[in-house]
Scaffold this active site. Structure first.
Site, PDB file in Angstrom:
ATOM      1  N   ARG A 164       0.870  -1.009   0.001  1.00 11.52           N
ATOM      2  CA  ARG A 164      -0.342  -0.056   0.006  1.00 11.52           C
ATOM      3  C   ARG A 164       1.019   1.162  -0.055  1.00 11.52           C
ATOM      4  O   ARG A 164       2.073   1.209   0.339  1.00 11.52           O
ATOM      5  CB  ARG A 164      -0.902  -0.026   1.173  1.00 11.52           C
ATOM      6  CG  ARG A 164      -1.728  -1.255   1.361  1.00 11.52           C
ATOM      7  CD  ARG A 164      -2.603  -1.169   2.693  1.00 11.52           C
ATOM      8  NE  ARG A 164      -3.374  -2.358   2.608  1.00 11.52           N
ATOM      9  CZ  ARG A 164      -3.130  -3.578   3.265  1.00 11.52           C
ATOM     10  NH1 ARG A 164      -2.001  -3.589   3.939  1.00 11.52           N
ATOM     11  NH2 ARG A 164      -4.087  -4.635   3.503  1.00 11.52           N
ATOM     12  N   LYS A 223      -2.243  -2.655   7.917  1.00 13.73           N
ATOM     13  CA  LYS A 223      -3.040  -2.062   8.631  1.00 13.73           C
ATOM     14  C   LYS A 223      -3.025  -2.858  10.108  1.00 13.73           C
ATOM     15  O   LYS A 223      -2.484  -3.934  10.181  1.00 13.73           O
ATOM     16  CB  LYS A 223      -4.522  -2.358   8.150  1.00 13.73           C
ATOM     17  CG  LYS A 223      -4.656  -1.746   6.620  1.00 13.73           C
ATOM     18  CD  LYS A 223      -6.029  -1.981   6.165  1.00 13.73           C
ATOM     19  CE  LYS A 223      -6.347  -1.238   4.877  1.00 13.73           C
ATOM     20  NZ  LYS A 223      -7.585  -1.567   4.381  1.00 13.73           N
ATOM     21  N   HIS A 283      -2.579   2.605  -5.821  1.00 14.32           N
ATOM     22  CA  HIS A 283      -3.369   1.394  -5.636  1.00 14.32           C
ATOM     23  C   HIS A 283      -3.599   0.575  -7.165  1.00 14.32           C
ATOM     24  O   HIS A 283      -3.949  -0.552  -6.907  1.00 14.32           O
ATOM     25  CB  HIS A 283      -4.768   1.752  -5.147  1.00 14.32           C
ATOM     26  CG  HIS A 283      -5.148   0.853  -3.847  1.00 14.32           C
ATOM     27  ND1 HIS A 283      -4.482   0.816  -2.728  1.00 14.32           N
ATOM     28  CD2 HIS A 283      -6.224  -0.073  -3.875  1.00 14.32           C
ATOM     29  CE1 HIS A 283      -5.161  -0.307  -1.855  1.00 14.32           C
ATOM     30  NE2 HIS A 283      -6.251  -0.640  -2.706  1.00 14.32           N
ATOM     31  N   ARG A 318      -0.774  -1.751  -7.159  1.00 10.52           N
ATOM     32  CA  ARG A 318      -1.057  -2.833  -6.184  1.00 10.52           C
ATOM     33  C   ARG A 318      -2.011  -3.860  -7.013  1.00 10.52           C
ATOM     34  O   ARG A 318      -1.777  -5.170  -7.022  1.00 10.52           O
ATOM     35  CB  ARG A 318      -1.671  -2.470  -4.792  1.00 10.52           C
ATOM     36  CG  ARG A 318      -1.966  -3.292  -3.892  1.00 10.52           C
ATOM     37  CD  ARG A 318      -2.480  -2.658  -2.608  1.00 10.52           C
ATOM     38  NE  ARG A 318      -3.042  -3.492  -1.462  1.00 10.52           N
ATOM     39  CZ  ARG A 318      -2.615  -4.336  -0.703  1.00 10.52           C
ATOM     40  NH1 ARG A 318      -1.453  -4.406  -0.669  1.00 10.52           N
ATOM     41  NH2 ARG A 318      -3.408  -4.908   0.158  1.00 10.52           N
ATOM     42  N   HIS A 329      -3.804  -9.180   3.179  1.00 10.65           N
ATOM     43  CA  HIS A 329      -5.294  -9.275   3.275  1.00 10.65           C
ATOM     44  C   HIS A 329      -5.571 -10.106   4.457  1.00 10.65           C
ATOM     45  O   HIS A 329      -4.840 -11.088   4.666  1.00 10.65           O
ATOM     46  CB  HIS A 329      -5.889  -9.592   2.196  1.00 10.65           C
ATOM     47  CG  HIS A 329      -6.200  -8.696   1.020  1.00 10.65           C
ATOM     48  ND1 HIS A 329      -6.282  -9.019  -0.258  1.00 10.65           N
ATOM     49  CD2 HIS A 329      -6.083  -7.143   0.960  1.00 10.65           C
ATOM     50  CE1 HIS A 329      -6.183  -7.773  -0.919  1.00 10.65           C
ATOM     51  NE2 HIS A 329      -6.010  -6.878  -0.023  1.00 10.65           N
ATOM     52  N   TYR A 383      -9.379 -10.120  -7.366  1.00 12.35           N
ATOM     53  CA  TYR A 383      -8.460 -10.217  -8.570  1.00 12.35           C
ATOM     54  C   TYR A 383      -8.775 -11.322  -9.600  1.00 12.35           C
ATOM     55  O   TYR A 383      -8.117 -11.378 -10.538  1.00 12.35           O
ATOM     56  CB  TYR A 383      -7.020 -10.006  -7.695  1.00 12.35           C
ATOM     57  CG  TYR A 383      -6.829  -8.826  -7.335  1.00 12.35           C
ATOM     58  CD1 TYR A 383      -6.551  -7.573  -7.850  1.00 12.35           C
ATOM     59  CD2 TYR A 383      -6.802  -8.913  -5.672  1.00 12.35           C
ATOM     60  CE1 TYR A 383      -6.398  -6.533  -6.943  1.00 12.35           C
ATOM     61  CE2 TYR A 383      -6.504  -7.775  -4.912  1.00 12.35           C
ATOM     62  CZ  TYR A 383      -6.260  -6.516  -5.622  1.00 12.35           C
ATOM     63  OH  TYR A 383      -6.121  -5.508  -4.917  1.00 12.35           O
TER      64      TYR A 383
END
Length: 300
Positions: free
Chosen positions: A145, A169, A242, A245, A268, A277
């Site tokens: 990210r 995150k 992004h 990414r 994730h 994806y």
């Protein structure tokens, strides 16, 4: 209704929520409290199913997108779950709220021809050109990210085994490998261009990516750099961190990587986040099928 302060502390301390997440929660709570004030509801314990339905109606009257409404409902569901835990309310009126699922947008990605144009626009004999090349190779080469890239430190990069320590995150850490192109561009920048940028400021920093004044780059700065590269490459598609990414994940799956591996590389928490994806690889899978299956197409 001052319980939201304790809730924000809960998000920051227990849930390790990012500043952006906390800001969104605060916005959603502020909007909900404003609604309660207009309706004359003074206690959170008085919020019931009818109140929730009325709140939903006001959101749709404002013509908010389904995604925005879903986020607000999710925020308030979490808030009332916290209140339940603290025994400040007896029930969670948002638990039974269900919204029709909207189709997830297919993430945009770049084709190799478009990427090659980006890789060719930077002057690698110039400090900023070296930085931009290293930035591009890092974002595409790892799929991290933009916030993770911004916070990357010198000590996080291990050239001996070709891995980076990435803080994602909720301060969750993961190791991400990088290849020879990223290694070459990073070494050139770190041992040459970065030192020249550091000379412009007396402040020492361990942050890898610096701006033209020698200070750490911001996420906005990284987006601006990519936009400038896009314009130099004369690309008609919009390039942002992004999208790189998305491109990383799409290309990995197209070349045979399994979902679990890509999930771990992207950081994730849930596999469902990675599964979006798979939609963009269907054309690729069809081409393989048509060229590989004995009875996929006529032989005459």
């Amino acid at each position: 209704m001052n319980d939201h302060k304790a809730f924000i502390e809960y998000l920051q301390i227990e849930k390790n929520a990012s500043p952006y997440t906390v800001e969104y929660y605060q916005q959603d709570l502020k909007e909900f409290f404003s609604f309660l004030h207009q309706e004359g509801i003074q206690s959170l314990g008085d919020v019931d199913q009818q109140c929730v339905r009325l709140f939903l109606t006001t959101l749709y009257d404002h013509q908010l997108s389904r995604r925005s409404v879903s986020r607000k409902i999710s925020s308030l569901r979490t808030f009332f779950r916290f209140l339940e835990r603290e025994k400040l309310v007896e029930t969670n009126p948002f638990m039974l709220v269900t919204l029709p699922k909207s189709p997830k947008p297919i993430p945009g990605f770049l084709y190799m021809e478009e990427l090659e144009k980006l890789f060719e626009v930077n002057n690698v004999n110039d400090p900023l050109g070296q930085r931009n090349q290293a930035l591009l190779e890092t974002l595409y080469g790892t799929g991290m990210r933009v916030s993770e890239c911004q916070n990357l430190k010198l000590r996080d990069v291990d050239f001996t085994i070709g891995t980076m320590l990435v803080r994602g995150k909720g301060n969750k850490e993961r190791y991400v490998p990088f290849g020879s192109f990223a290694e070459k561009s990073l070494k050139t920048y770190i041992h040459d261009g970065r030192d020249q940028l550091l000379e412009k400021t007396g402040i020492h920093t361990d942050v890898i990516f610096l701006n033209s004044r020698g200070n750490p780059l911001t996420t906005r700065g990284i987006r601006t750099i990519l936009k400038t590269m896009m314009e130099k490459a004369a690309l008609t598609v919009n390039v942002h961190p992004h999208k790189l990414r998305h491109t990383f994940a799409t290309h990995m799956l197209n070349e045979g990587a399994d979902l679990r591996t890509v999930q771990e590389l992207l950081g994730h928490e849930n596999l469902s986040s990675t599964q979006i994806y798979t939609h963009v690889t269907k054309d690729h899978l069809r081409n393989i099928y048509l060229n590989s299956h004995p009875r996929a197409k006529s032989r005459d």
